[in-house]
Write a protein that holds these residues in place. Structure first.
Motif, mmCIF file in Angstrom:
data_model
loop_
_atom_site.group_PDB
_atom_site.id
_atom_site.type_symbol
_atom_site.label_atom_id
_atom_site.label_comp_id
_atom_site.label_asym_id
_atom_site.label_seq_id
_atom_site.Cartn_x
_atom_site.Cartn_y
_atom_site.Cartn_z
ATOM 1 N N SER A 1 0.743 -1.147 0.020
ATOM 2 C CA SER A 1 0.068 0.015 0.033
ATOM 3 C C SER A 1 0.697 1.211 0.021
ATOM 4 C CB SER A 1 -0.824 0.253 1.188
ATOM 5 O OG SER A 1 -0.228 0.299 2.488
ATOM 6 N N LYS A 2 2.191 1.138 0.291
ATOM 7 C CA LYS A 2 2.942 2.356 0.369
ATOM 8 C C LYS A 2 3.972 2.691 -0.675
ATOM 9 C CE LYS A 2 4.908 2.882 4.590
ATOM 10 N NZ LYS A 2 5.897 2.657 5.671
ATOM 11 N N LEU A 3 4.062 1.628 -1.673
ATOM 12 C CA LEU A 3 4.937 1.611 -2.627
ATOM 13 C C LEU A 3 4.041 2.538 -3.800
ATOM 14 C CD1 LEU A 3 5.906 -2.174 -3.249
ATOM 15 C CD2 LEU A 3 7.426 -0.059 -2.918
ATOM 16 N N GLN A 4 5.018 3.419 -4.373
ATOM 17 C CA GLN A 4 4.471 4.405 -5.133
ATOM 18 C C GLN A 4 4.779 3.895 -6.894
ATOM 19 O OE1 GLN A 4 5.840 8.188 -3.843
ATOM 20 N NE2 GLN A 4 4.947 7.741 -1.864
ATOM 21 N N LEU A 5 6.060 3.709 -7.106
ATOM 22 C CA LEU A 5 6.331 3.350 -8.362
ATOM 23 C C LEU A 5 5.990 1.987 -9.002
ATOM 24 C CD1 LEU A 5 7.982 4.432 -10.875
ATOM 25 C CD2 LEU A 5 9.960 3.745 -9.769
ATOM 26 N N PHE A 6 6.102 1.054 -7.879
ATOM 27 C CA PHE A 6 5.498 -0.403 -8.216
ATOM 28 C C PHE A 6 4.218 -0.298 -8.229
ATOM 29 C CE2 PHE A 6 9.835 -1.415 -6.657
ATOM 30 C CZ PHE A 6 10.261 -2.529 -7.096
ATOM 31 N N SER A 7 3.589 -1.046 -9.341
ATOM 32 C CA SER A 7 2.205 -1.091 -9.373
ATOM 33 C C SER A 7 1.697 -2.296 -8.615
ATOM 34 C CB SER A 7 1.783 -1.240 -10.782
ATOM 35 O OG SER A 7 2.194 -0.059 -11.406
ATOM 36 N N SER B 1 7.961 -8.418 -9.210
ATOM 37 C CA SER B 1 8.313 -8.587 -10.919
ATOM 38 C C SER B 1 8.958 -7.185 -11.095
ATOM 39 C CB SER B 1 7.056 -8.827 -11.685
ATOM 40 O OG SER B 1 7.415 -8.844 -13.098
ATOM 41 N N ILE B 2 10.370 -7.399 -11.465
ATOM 42 C CA ILE B 2 11.118 -6.245 -11.562
ATOM 43 C C ILE B 2 11.090 -5.870 -13.113
ATOM 44 C CG2 ILE B 2 13.488 -5.207 -11.503
ATOM 45 C CD1 ILE B 2 11.887 -5.878 -8.653
ATOM 46 N N GLY B 3 10.719 -4.519 -13.356
ATOM 47 C CA GLY B 3 10.506 -4.016 -14.695
ATOM 48 C C GLY B 3 12.139 -3.364 -15.371
ATOM 49 N N ILE B 4 11.806 -2.461 -16.170
ATOM 50 C CA ILE B 4 13.080 -2.069 -16.622
ATOM 51 C C ILE B 4 13.169 -0.622 -16.598
ATOM 52 C CG2 ILE B 4 12.852 -3.940 -18.706
ATOM 53 C CD1 ILE B 4 11.742 -1.633 -20.570
ATOM 54 N N GLU B 5 12.733 0.065 -15.383
ATOM 55 C CA GLU B 5 13.106 1.410 -15.081
ATOM 56 C C GLU B 5 14.491 1.314 -14.621
ATOM 57 O OE1 GLU B 5 8.766 0.126 -13.288
ATOM 58 O OE2 GLU B 5 10.607 -0.570 -13.543
ATOM 59 N N ASP B 6 14.935 2.406 -14.074
ATOM 60 C CA ASP B 6 16.081 2.605 -13.334
ATOM 61 C C ASP B 6 16.227 2.063 -12.192
ATOM 62 O OD1 ASP B 6 17.421 4.194 -15.587
ATOM 63 O OD2 ASP B 6 16.410 5.980 -14.913
ATOM 64 N N LYS B 7 17.062 1.361 -11.819
ATOM 65 C CA LYS B 7 17.258 0.428 -10.653
ATOM 66 C C LYS B 7 17.285 1.249 -9.356
ATOM 67 C CE LYS B 7 22.224 -0.395 -11.194
ATOM 68 N NZ LYS B 7 23.261 -1.312 -11.053
ATOM 69 N N GLU B 8 17.889 2.473 -9.376
ATOM 70 C CA GLU B 8 18.278 3.527 -8.395
ATOM 71 C C GLU B 8 16.675 3.879 -7.942
ATOM 72 O OE1 GLU B 8 21.671 3.398 -10.572
ATOM 73 O OE2 GLU B 8 19.840 3.753 -11.283
ATOM 74 N N THR C 1 7.069 -4.473 -18.492
ATOM 75 C CA THR C 1 8.100 -3.421 -18.455
ATOM 76 C C THR C 1 8.164 -2.643 -17.246
ATOM 77 O OG1 THR C 1 6.774 -1.945 -19.590
ATOM 78 C CG2 THR C 1 8.119 -3.118 -20.826
ATOM 79 N N ARG C 2 6.911 -2.579 -16.544
ATOM 80 C CA ARG C 2 6.824 -1.802 -15.354
ATOM 81 C C ARG C 2 7.135 -2.862 -14.288
ATOM 82 N NH1 ARG C 2 3.187 -1.488 -19.171
ATOM 83 N NH2 ARG C 2 2.614 0.391 -19.964
ATOM 84 N N SER C 3 7.665 -2.211 -13.028
ATOM 85 C CA SER C 3 7.772 -3.026 -11.786
ATOM 86 C C SER C 3 6.559 -3.332 -11.139
ATOM 87 C CB SER C 3 8.762 -2.408 -10.925
ATOM 88 O OG SER C 3 10.050 -2.380 -11.333
ATOM 89 N N LEU C 4 6.278 -4.507 -10.545
ATOM 90 C CA LEU C 4 5.013 -4.918 -10.014
ATOM 91 C C LEU C 4 5.066 -5.512 -8.737
ATOM 92 C CD1 LEU C 4 3.619 -6.645 -13.193
ATOM 93 C CD2 LEU C 4 3.484 -4.193 -12.688
ATOM 94 N N VAL C 5 4.015 -5.651 -7.796
ATOM 95 C CA VAL C 5 4.422 -5.906 -6.347
ATOM 96 C C VAL C 5 3.083 -6.601 -6.117
ATOM 97 C CG1 VAL C 5 3.765 -3.878 -5.371
ATOM 98 C CG2 VAL C 5 4.888 -5.546 -4.216
ATOM 99 N N ILE C 6 2.863 -7.689 -5.477
ATOM 100 C CA ILE C 6 1.769 -8.307 -4.968
ATOM 101 C C ILE C 6 2.006 -8.987 -3.570
ATOM 102 C CG2 ILE C 6 1.720 -10.500 -6.097
ATOM 103 C CD1 ILE C 6 -1.414 -10.105 -7.059
ATOM 104 N N HIS C 7 1.114 -9.171 -2.741
ATOM 105 C CA HIS C 7 1.237 -9.994 -1.320
ATOM 106 C C HIS C 7 0.499 -11.469 -1.919
ATOM 107 C CE1 HIS C 7 0.037 -10.963 2.889
ATOM 108 N NE2 HIS C 7 1.407 -11.144 2.885
ATOM 109 N N PRO C 8 1.011 -12.311 -2.187
ATOM 110 C CA PRO C 8 0.411 -13.628 -2.603
ATOM 111 C C PRO C 8 -0.619 -14.151 -1.448
ATOM 112 C CG PRO C 8 2.770 -13.726 -3.330
ATOM 113 C CD PRO C 8 2.569 -12.533 -2.268
ATOM 114 N N ALA C 9 -0.315 -14.211 -0.506
ATOM 115 C CA ALA C 9 -1.080 -14.836 0.534
ATOM 116 C C ALA C 9 -2.440 -14.065 0.683
ATOM 117 C CB ALA C 9 -0.323 -14.752 2.087
ATOM 118 N N SER C 10 -2.641 -12.749 0.179
ATOM 119 C CA SER C 10 -3.885 -12.143 0.372
ATOM 120 C C SER C 10 -4.439 -12.129 -0.949
ATOM 121 C CB SER C 10 -3.652 -10.787 0.879
ATOM 122 O OG SER C 10 -2.856 -10.033 0.178
ATOM 123 N N THR C 11 -3.852 -12.588 -2.029
ATOM 124 C CA THR C 11 -4.275 -12.541 -3.446
ATOM 125 C C THR C 11 -4.223 -13.612 -4.421
ATOM 126 O OG1 THR C 11 -2.350 -11.458 -3.926
ATOM 127 C CG2 THR C 11 -4.131 -9.823 -3.391
#
Length: 426
Positions: free
Chosen positions: A360-366, A407-414, A374-384
């Motif tokens: 819920s706090k991540l902003q760049l990760f979807s 799931s790491i995308g192709i943005e700048d790692k920094e 291509t975009r970085s993604l996040v999920i909490h598997p136990a709840s989804t």
């Protein structure tokens, strides 16, 4: 003409494609049509009787889809392929050719949660029974073999944990049992791992993920390695026995080392109907052209982010095969020397609540249920994605209550690291 075999990047751009013969268009056109005109009555009869190849109806085949099929078959080192509407559709069509009611197939416990659900529940209505085995203990596959076993199913890189499966060892079990090995290669893509080179007989993908790569089109594909003898022992009557729909043709006898791909098309796709739209095929083809570039960036970013998380005080553990201390690192070096993939999990010291808070706090990760964008993604598997499993099954599949999948995308790692750092802050 040179006898040189094209390299992977060349195949990713050119395999299966030619300039359009009518217009000269360089990009593969979208053949947005339901059906195709026959030359005459004899031509129509030969197509319907499998006596010649050509287009009949887009539910069975389409020129745009055909380019996609040839391209993925070339990248995987297979003899032929069939594109379908989704990765789940690919699994249904594959197993329909292999299993009769009451038959069994063995599957690795570490699979995408949707596959676990499909195998455990949906397939029961077909009378197909799954027997689970532990990919970290090859002996469990050997013990699971029975007279009713018709296939073994694994993932090359398992979702969600990113563990690497010992394809060759499980292929040995399949050979001894006289059954085909099916490998879901979605998370690796053929850029990282080519399962056929390690003993797979059939490869499946969710094209939706890394092959398409842009999170815009659903699709699935089945690749026939051409390595399995479907006539042995009468285990696979769909391929070895006369087909009444086609005037008694035996598919194995008629089509040889691409008989399985033909069976999936003319017995599976024709009757079950999960056709891939030509528009989606076009979108996925466009994505595949940059697969080598994207996958390397995905992997390089993923390793850097895994290293960052491994040193963070809020993180209990990181499961990424690209890290030197990871239990799957040796298998990663063997099977995926270019990189261990872009999907991995980590555990938070705060458990379930910390996982929910992080996403819920991540902003760049979807925060969404997909990987391979291509975009970085996040999920909490136990709840989804794995919420339908009980706690013990979640842990066994690598989706415990404290686990977060990236799931790491192709943005700048920094930028990705900075987003994780702020979300992990108290």
């Amino acid at each position: 003409m040179s006898d040189r075999l094209p390299g992977f990047s060349t195949l990713a751009v050119h395999a299966g494609a030619q300039p359009d013969p009518t217009t000269g268009a360089r990009a593969t056109p979208i053949y947005q049509t339901t059906s195709f005109v026959f030359n005459d009555a004899d031509h129509a009869a030969s197509l319907f009787g499998l006596q010649s190849f050509g287009n009949i109806y887009t539910r069975i085949g389409n020129p745009t889809n055909a380019v996609l099929e040839e391209r993925v078959a070339a990248l995987e080192g297979g003899t032929a392929a069939l594109a379908v509407a989704s990765g789940h559709a690919a699994q249904v069509v594959v197993l329909q050719q292999l299993l009769q009611p009451g038959d069994e197939f063995i599957a690795a416990r570490k699979l995408y949660g949707g596959s676990i659900n499909q195998f455990t529940h949906a397939f029961k209505s077909f009378g197909w029974n799954v027997v689970w085995a532990d990919p970290d203990d090859i002996a469990t596959f050997e013990r699971a073999v029975s007279p009713r076993t018709k296939a073994i199913f694994i993932e090359s890189i398992a979702n969600p944990g990113g563990s690497i499966t010992d394809i060759e060892a499980i292929s040995t079990v399949a050979r001894k049992a006289g059954v085909p090995l099916i490998v879901d290669n979605t998370l690796a893509s053929p850029y990282l791992i080519r399962p056929i080179d390690h003993g797979a007989d059939i490869v499946v993908h969710s094209l939706t993920k890394f092959l398409g790569g842009h999170g815009n089109s659903l699709g699935g594909i089945i690749v026939d390695a051409g390595t399995f003898d479907w006539s042995t022992g009468g285990k696979y009557p769909m391929l070895s026995e006369p087909r009444p729909e086609y005037h008694g043709i035996r598919l194995q006898e008629t089509f040889g080392n691409f008989a399985f791909a033909i069976a999936c098309r003319v017995l599976g796709l024709r009757d079950l109907g999960p056709a891939l739209s030509p528009f989606n095929a076009f979108m996925i083809l466009t994505g595949i052209e940059t697969l080598p570039l994207r996958m390397q960036k995905h992997c390089d970013n993923a390793k850097a982010i895994a290293e960052f998380l491994a040193g963070h005080p809020a993180v209990a553990s990181v499961s990424y095969a690209g890290l030197p201390g990871d239990k799957y690192n040796q298998l990663a070096r063997k099977y995926a020397p270019r990189g261990a993939g872009a999907v991995f999990t980590f555990s938070l010291k705060g458990g379930y609540d910390a996982g929910v808070s992080l996403v819920s706090k991540l902003q760049l990760f979807s925060h969404l249920a997909n990987v391979g964008d291509t975009r970085s993604l996040v999920i909490h598997p136990a709840s989804t994605t794995h919420s339908q499993l009980d706690d013990a099954a979640k842990v066994k599949s690598g989706a415990g209550p404290d686990v977060v999948r990236l799931s790491i995308g192709i943005e700048d790692k920094e930028d990705l690291i900075a987003d994780l750092e702020q979300a992990l802050s108290p």
